[in-house]
Every structure is written in structure tokens, then in C-alpha cells.
Write a protein that holds these residues in place. Structure first.
Motif, mmCIF file in Angstrom:
data_model
loop_
_atom_site.group_PDB
_atom_site.id
_atom_site.type_symbol
_atom_site.label_atom_id
_atom_site.label_comp_id
_atom_site.label_asym_id
_atom_site.label_seq_id
_atom_site.Cartn_x
_atom_site.Cartn_y
_atom_site.Cartn_z
ATOM 1 N N MET A 117 -4.513 -14.320 5.774
ATOM 2 C CA MET A 117 -3.324 -14.507 5.244
ATOM 3 C C MET A 117 -3.369 -13.847 4.027
ATOM 4 O O MET A 117 -4.730 -13.435 3.663
ATOM 5 C CB MET A 117 -2.427 -15.519 4.312
ATOM 6 N N GLY A 118 -2.627 -12.123 3.581
ATOM 7 C CA GLY A 118 -3.022 -11.018 2.745
ATOM 8 C C GLY A 118 -2.978 -11.289 1.756
ATOM 9 O O GLY A 118 -2.127 -12.500 1.364
ATOM 10 N N LYS A 119 -3.183 -10.626 0.457
ATOM 11 C CA LYS A 119 -3.235 -10.845 -0.815
ATOM 12 C C LYS A 119 -2.436 -10.172 -1.351
ATOM 13 O O LYS A 119 -3.226 -8.567 -0.486
ATOM 14 C CB LYS A 119 -4.959 -11.073 -0.985
ATOM 15 N N LYS A 120 -2.170 -9.940 -2.926
ATOM 16 C CA LYS A 120 -1.508 -9.078 -3.427
ATOM 17 C C LYS A 120 -2.795 -7.930 -3.685
ATOM 18 O O LYS A 120 -4.057 -8.216 -4.710
ATOM 19 C CB LYS A 120 -1.058 -9.897 -4.944
ATOM 20 N N LEU A 121 -2.482 -7.103 -3.824
ATOM 21 C CA LEU A 121 -4.022 -5.515 -4.223
ATOM 22 C C LEU A 121 -3.868 -5.679 -5.167
ATOM 23 O O LEU A 121 -2.691 -5.575 -5.911
ATOM 24 C CB LEU A 121 -3.613 -4.937 -3.531
ATOM 25 N N THR A 122 -5.035 -5.305 -5.795
ATOM 26 C CA THR A 122 -5.448 -5.160 -7.286
ATOM 27 C C THR A 122 -6.474 -4.416 -6.663
ATOM 28 O O THR A 122 -7.113 -3.371 -5.802
ATOM 29 C CB THR A 122 -6.040 -6.588 -7.062
ATOM 30 N N GLU A 123 -6.795 -3.738 -8.760
ATOM 31 C CA GLU A 123 -7.628 -2.509 -8.825
ATOM 32 C C GLU A 123 -9.116 -3.144 -8.313
ATOM 33 O O GLU A 123 -9.374 -2.964 -7.263
ATOM 34 C CB GLU A 123 -7.525 -2.058 -10.248
ATOM 35 N N ALA A 124 -9.424 -4.398 -8.135
ATOM 36 C CA ALA A 124 -10.774 -5.036 -8.451
ATOM 37 C C ALA A 124 -10.932 -5.010 -7.015
ATOM 38 O O ALA A 124 -12.315 -5.155 -6.180
ATOM 39 C CB ALA A 124 -11.022 -6.709 -8.536
ATOM 40 N N ARG A 125 -9.710 -5.755 -6.598
ATOM 41 C CA ARG A 125 -9.816 -5.957 -4.302
ATOM 42 C C ARG A 125 -9.725 -4.328 -3.878
ATOM 43 O O ARG A 125 -10.965 -4.618 -2.962
ATOM 44 C CB ARG A 125 -8.590 -6.677 -3.778
ATOM 45 N N VAL A 126 -9.365 -3.912 -4.251
ATOM 46 C CA VAL A 126 -9.407 -2.772 -3.980
ATOM 47 C C VAL A 126 -10.586 -1.432 -4.402
ATOM 48 O O VAL A 126 -11.535 -0.992 -2.627
ATOM 49 C CB VAL A 126 -8.406 -1.467 -4.124
ATOM 50 N N LYS A 127 -11.347 -1.799 -5.012
ATOM 51 C CA LYS A 127 -12.511 -2.054 -5.817
ATOM 52 C C LYS A 127 -13.894 -1.958 -4.498
ATOM 53 O O LYS A 127 -14.633 -1.961 -4.310
ATOM 54 C CB LYS A 127 -13.000 -1.332 -6.950
ATOM 55 N N ARG A 128 -13.782 -3.376 -4.606
ATOM 56 C CA ARG A 128 -15.240 -4.493 -4.305
ATOM 57 C C ARG A 128 -14.514 -4.298 -2.784
ATOM 58 O O ARG A 128 -15.484 -4.640 -2.027
ATOM 59 C CB ARG A 128 -14.707 -5.482 -4.693
ATOM 60 N N ALA A 129 -13.751 -3.717 -1.818
ATOM 61 C CA ALA A 129 -13.707 -3.711 -0.100
ATOM 62 C C ALA A 129 -15.103 -3.021 0.110
ATOM 63 O O ALA A 129 -15.256 -2.105 0.161
ATOM 64 C CB ALA A 129 -12.486 -2.869 -0.020
ATOM 65 N N HIS A 130 -15.429 -3.989 1.163
ATOM 66 C CA HIS A 130 -16.743 -3.453 2.282
ATOM 67 C C HIS A 130 -16.634 -2.617 3.138
ATOM 68 O O HIS A 130 -14.868 -1.910 3.600
ATOM 69 C CB HIS A 130 -17.176 -4.666 2.451
ATOM 70 N N ARG A 131 -17.190 -1.443 2.918
ATOM 71 C CA ARG A 131 -16.591 -0.029 4.220
ATOM 72 C C ARG A 131 -16.616 -0.685 5.520
ATOM 73 O O ARG A 131 -18.288 -1.068 5.868
ATOM 74 C CB ARG A 131 -17.903 0.873 3.775
ATOM 75 N N PRO A 132 -16.484 -0.509 6.442
ATOM 76 C CA PRO A 132 -16.426 -0.330 7.826
ATOM 77 C C PRO A 132 -17.691 -0.009 8.220
ATOM 78 O O PRO A 132 -17.679 1.449 7.523
ATOM 79 C CB PRO A 132 -15.457 0.202 8.732
ATOM 80 N N LYS A 133 -18.394 -0.153 9.154
ATOM 81 C CA LYS A 133 -19.862 0.227 9.898
ATOM 82 C C LYS A 133 -18.944 1.411 11.064
ATOM 83 O O LYS A 133 -19.610 3.029 10.566
ATOM 84 C CB LYS A 133 -20.592 -0.053 10.710
ATOM 85 N N THR A 134 -17.733 1.112 12.077
ATOM 86 C CA THR A 134 -17.007 2.272 12.738
ATOM 87 C C THR A 134 -15.928 2.416 12.351
ATOM 88 O O THR A 134 -15.296 1.068 11.368
ATOM 89 C CB THR A 134 -17.476 1.973 14.052
ATOM 90 N N GLY A 135 -15.101 2.642 12.612
ATOM 91 C CA GLY A 135 -13.070 2.390 12.511
ATOM 92 C C GLY A 135 -12.907 2.526 11.193
ATOM 93 O O GLY A 135 -13.204 4.082 10.161
ATOM 94 N N GLN A 136 -12.102 1.865 11.251
ATOM 95 C CA GLN A 136 -11.326 2.004 9.847
ATOM 96 C C GLN A 136 -11.146 0.040 9.788
ATOM 97 O O GLN A 136 -10.381 0.334 10.730
ATOM 98 C CB GLN A 136 -10.205 2.828 9.891
ATOM 99 N N ASP A 137 -11.431 0.124 8.094
ATOM 100 C CA ASP A 137 -10.601 -1.303 7.680
ATOM 101 C C ASP A 137 -9.184 -0.973 7.382
ATOM 102 O O ASP A 137 -8.887 0.030 6.466
ATOM 103 C CB ASP A 137 -11.147 -1.975 7.032
ATOM 104 N N PHE A 138 -7.516 -1.691 6.984
ATOM 105 C CA PHE A 138 -7.042 -1.844 6.209
ATOM 106 C C PHE A 138 -6.701 -3.253 5.310
ATOM 107 O O PHE A 138 -6.579 -4.030 5.865
ATOM 108 C CB PHE A 138 -5.773 -2.341 7.676
ATOM 109 N N LEU A 139 -6.294 -3.379 4.038
ATOM 110 C CA LEU A 139 -6.533 -4.454 3.304
ATOM 111 C C LEU A 139 -4.548 -4.127 3.299
ATOM 112 O O LEU A 139 -4.111 -3.344 2.363
ATOM 113 C CB LEU A 139 -7.143 -4.281 1.452
ATOM 114 N N TRP A 140 -4.425 -5.158 3.043
ATOM 115 C CA TRP A 140 -2.284 -5.086 2.805
ATOM 116 C C TRP A 140 -1.672 -6.466 1.972
ATOM 117 O O TRP A 140 -2.570 -6.683 1.309
ATOM 118 C CB TRP A 140 -1.812 -5.762 4.520
ATOM 119 N N ASP A 141 -0.873 -5.811 1.223
ATOM 120 C CA ASP A 141 -0.113 -6.515 -0.014
ATOM 121 C C ASP A 141 0.608 -6.884 0.591
ATOM 122 O O ASP A 141 1.385 -6.871 1.663
ATOM 123 C CB ASP A 141 0.265 -5.085 -0.690
ATOM 124 N N THR A 142 0.645 -8.411 -0.521
ATOM 125 C CA THR A 142 1.796 -9.166 -0.113
ATOM 126 C C THR A 142 3.069 -9.607 -0.819
ATOM 127 O O THR A 142 4.176 -9.136 -0.121
ATOM 128 C CB THR A 142 1.285 -10.634 -0.702
#
Length: 406
Positions: A1-26
Motif C-alpha cells: 500500500m502507498g503512504k503519504k508523501l513526506t519530505e523525508a520519504r521523497v528525500k530517502r527514496a532509492h534510485r532505480p538501477k534502470t527505468g523509473q520508480d514512482f512513489l504515490w501519495d495516499t
């Protein structure tokens, strides 16, 4: 399940090795951040308009824009979607409006000039000049907001200024420009569709006929030639002499370059300088060569440059007025072309040869099947005109003179 986007969550998000990743807000459905292998983090809003396919709107990059601000923008978009709107389409339309003012579309190097160049249109400069001058009061208007009344008023203003020819040009060039706007998707319909100049009344037709110019008489040719030979007329005088001998238009003569357009046996009018858009060549006669040899050699590549600038001659009306006073002859520059053409007929040149000689194009079917350039006949036509004028001005003796009726 997604979580609410926060400054900390966006900042700590890991980079994908290829392609792209999305983090969605609840909190706001469709609001999320995209992370790329480079570490780039960008906020987006994803939605599906009613009856349409899924769309995405880029909100901005992190940390240039905060999570809270990005969520607020996404929430605004979500509200529009809930009301049946399509915010991505609205943004696209807004960007198109910013790019679709007359000033932007007609600017040098802009979309419309580029299109004319791509199509190889010959009269680009006259067309753009007419549009800029005639529509100057509408330059900041988006084409989608132009009304038929706006455009008709602009054309009427030129007409009422005593320039019916310029008004006709503006009407024609504007209609063609608007057709391009329709074809480019900037307009759904041409606001000038069906607009035509009202039929001329009998009085207007009679007036137009009386203003249709004339051919100069022998005596007027002599006076005009002698007056134009005065040193004070400089390049303009030489241009006038060559106009009488060749029947070339003033714009064609003003753009002749020594090293490029003057060959051993002919003058070449390049397609981009010819009114017809087709290359035109004039056989050189002895008298033409004398006129060319008399033109002073300057640093300008032009045969007849403006004295001060070295560019093309301007202020035509001023020069004509001065020469009219000096010669005592009332004339227009285009009368010199009419005079050359009339001389050819009166000196026995066949009509089809005379028409080719002054650069008129053959009718469609004739042009399609008759490819003969009639060079020998055209050379003879110009020899007859030069011999006649040479006798009139005393440059050559012995040739018979056929009196001309003005």
C-alpha cells in the motif's frame, strides 16, 4: 500500500538501477513523485478525464518545489477533474495561446516565415511586410481571438488611406496566412473565408482604366533619357535607362548584382527576384552594355546601389518626382515597362515573342507543351528597341524612327 508523501520519504527514496520508480501519495489520488537512475525527483499528477485516456501533468522538480506545494497543486487539478475538466488539455491550450499571437507567428524566423521558406515561396518579403504593416494593431492578439470584423477593419483602414493596391495585397496575404493557421491546427476555420473585394462599379472601372498607365512618346523618351543622364540622379538614372531598354520591373533592376547576374550575353533575373517566381533572362544589346559600363563601380555588389547605404534604392516616389520636374514628363516607373512592350509591337515584334521578352509567362496549356525559349526572337526584339532608342537620343545614326503616339 502507498503512504503519504513526506519530505523525508521523497528525500530517502532509492534510485532505480534502470527505468523509473514512482512513489504515490495516499492523500491525493494520482499525485506522486518519479525517481530516475540519475537521482532526479519530479512531481506528477496522473488522472483519466471522462471518456478519455489517462493523462499526466508534470508539476515540478524536488527540491525546487516542496512536497506540500506540489500536493496543493495536484489537489487543484483533482478538483478540476472531479468537475469534468481536463487540466492537461487546458495547460496545452494555454501554451499554444502563448505561442500563437500574430507577433510570434509572423516574427522573423517564426513558424509562418519558416513555412513559406520550406515551400519555396518567392514573395516572402512582400507578404510578411504587408502583414506586419497592415495588421500592426493586432500583433499581440492570439489568432484564435481574431474576428472577421478586426481583419476587415484593418483592410478597410489601408483602403481608406488611399492605397487600394496595398489593401488588395493585405486581403490576399491575410487570407493565405489564416488558411495556414487552419491547416496547422491553430484555427478551426478561416475568419476571412469567402471575403472578396466588392465588384467594381462602372465609375470605378472607368477610373481604373484611366489610371492604367501609358507608353511614353518618342519625345518623352528623349527628354526622360537626357534628364536621367544628369549626374545628380546617379544610380537611379542608370536604372531608369535600363528599365526603358529591358522592360524589367524596378524591384528586379534594383537587385541585379554585377558578379552574379550580369553574364557575357545576358542579364539574369533570379527566381527569388522575379515577380513570376521563374528565372527571366534578357539578351544584352550594345546600348544596354553602355548603360551598364557607365554605372560607377562601388563596394556594393549591386549594379545600381543607393549612394548612401550601398543597399537597394529606396524612396522611389521622391526620385520619380525629381525626374518628372527635371524632364518635364509625367510618368510612373511602370510606364517604362509599358513603353518597352509597346515599342516591341510597334517595331514589328510578334506578340508571343514580345510577351516572353518582358517576362510574361505563357498561358497554362501553352506553357505545358511549348518549351521553346525563343531566344533568337527575344534578342531581335531587344535589338529593335535599343536601336530605336539609340536613334532618339543620338547615340546611333541611320536607324529608322517609328513615331509613337502617347
Amino acid at each position: 500500500m502507498g503512504k503519504k508523501l513526506t519530505e523525508a520519504r521523497v528525500k530517502r527514496a532509492h534510485r532505480p538501477k534502470t527505468g523509473q520508480d514512482f512513489l504515490w501519495d495516499t492523500d491525493v489520488k494520482g499525485f506522486g513523485v518519479r525517481i530516475l537512475p540519475s537521482g532526479s525527483r519530479t512531481f506528477w499528477y496522473q488522472y483519466r478525464p471522462r471518456g478519455g485516456k489517462g493523462r499526466m501533468i508534470r508539476i515540478g522538480s524536488y527540491p525546487a518545489i516542496s512536497v506540500a506545494k506540489a500536493r496543493k497543486i495536484a489537489s487543484t487539478y483533482a478538483g478540476k477533474v472531479a468537475e469534468g475538466g481536463n487540466p492537461a488539455a487546458d495547460l496545452q491550450a494555454e501554451r499554444m495561446r502563448d505561442k500563437a499571437t500574430l507577433r510570434v507567428l509572423l516574427a522573423e524566423g517564426g513558424p509562418y516565415p519558416r513555412e513559406l521558406e520550406r515551400r519555396g515561396v518567392v514573395n516572402i518579403k512582400p507578404a510578411l511586410s504587408s502583414l506586419h504593416r497592415g495588421l500592426h494593431g493586432l500583433m499581440s492578439v492570439e489568432v484564435t481571438h481574431l474576428t472577421r470584423r478586426d481583419l476587415v477593419n484593418a483592410i478597410d483602414a489601408v483602403e481608406h488611406d488611399g492605397r487600394p493596391g496595398a489593401a488588395d495585397d493585405l486581403r490576399k496575404f491575410t487570407r493565405v496566412f489564416l488558411e495556414w493557421c487552419v491547416g496547422s491546427g491553430l484555427l478551426t476555420a478561416n475568419p476571412l473565408a469567402g471575403l472578396r473585394r466588392p465588384m467594381h462599379t462602372r465609375a470605378e472601372r472607368l477610373k481604373a482604366a484611366s489610371n492604367g498607365g501609358r507608353a511614353l512618346s518618342d519625345d518623352e523618351i528623349r527628354k526622360l533619357w537626357q534628364a536621367a543622364s544628369e549626374e545628380s540622379f546617379g544610380s537611379f538614372g542608370g536604372l531608369l535607362h535600363l528599365a526603358l531598354l529591358t522592360g524589367l520591373r524596378r524591384g528586379e533592376l534594383a537587385q541585379i548584382e554585377r558578379g552574379r547576374d550580369l553574364l557575357a550575353d545576358r542579364i539574369v533575373v533570379r527566381p527569388e527576384h522575379a515577380k513570376t517566381g521563374a528565372q527571366h533572362e534578357v539578351p544584352l544589346t550594345d546600348l544596354m552594355r553602355q548603360v551598364i559600363a557607365a554605372a560607377p563601380i562601388t563596394t556594393s555588389p549591386l549594379l545600381f546601389p543607393a549612394v548612401r547605404t550601398g543597399g537597394r534604392i529606396t524612396s522611389w516616389s521622391t526620385w520619380v518626382d525629381k525626374l518628372q520636374q527635371a524632364a518635364g514628363v509625367d510618368f510612373r516607373l511602370h510606364d517604362l515597362r509599358r513603353t518597352a512592350r509597346t515599342l516591341m509591337s510597334r517595331l514589328g515584334v510578334a506578340e508571343d515573342i514580345a510577351e516572353l521578352a518582358i517576362g510574361h509567362v505563357r498561358a497554362d496549356l501553352i506553357a505545358r507543351y511549348n518549351k521553346d525559349e525563343a531566344w533568337a526572337g527575344r534578342r531581335d526584339a531587344f535589338e529593335r528597341v535599343s536601336d530605336h532608342i539609340a536613334t532618339l537620343i543620338g547615340a546611333r545614326a541611320g536607324a529608322a524612327v517609328i513615331p509613337l503616339r502617347g
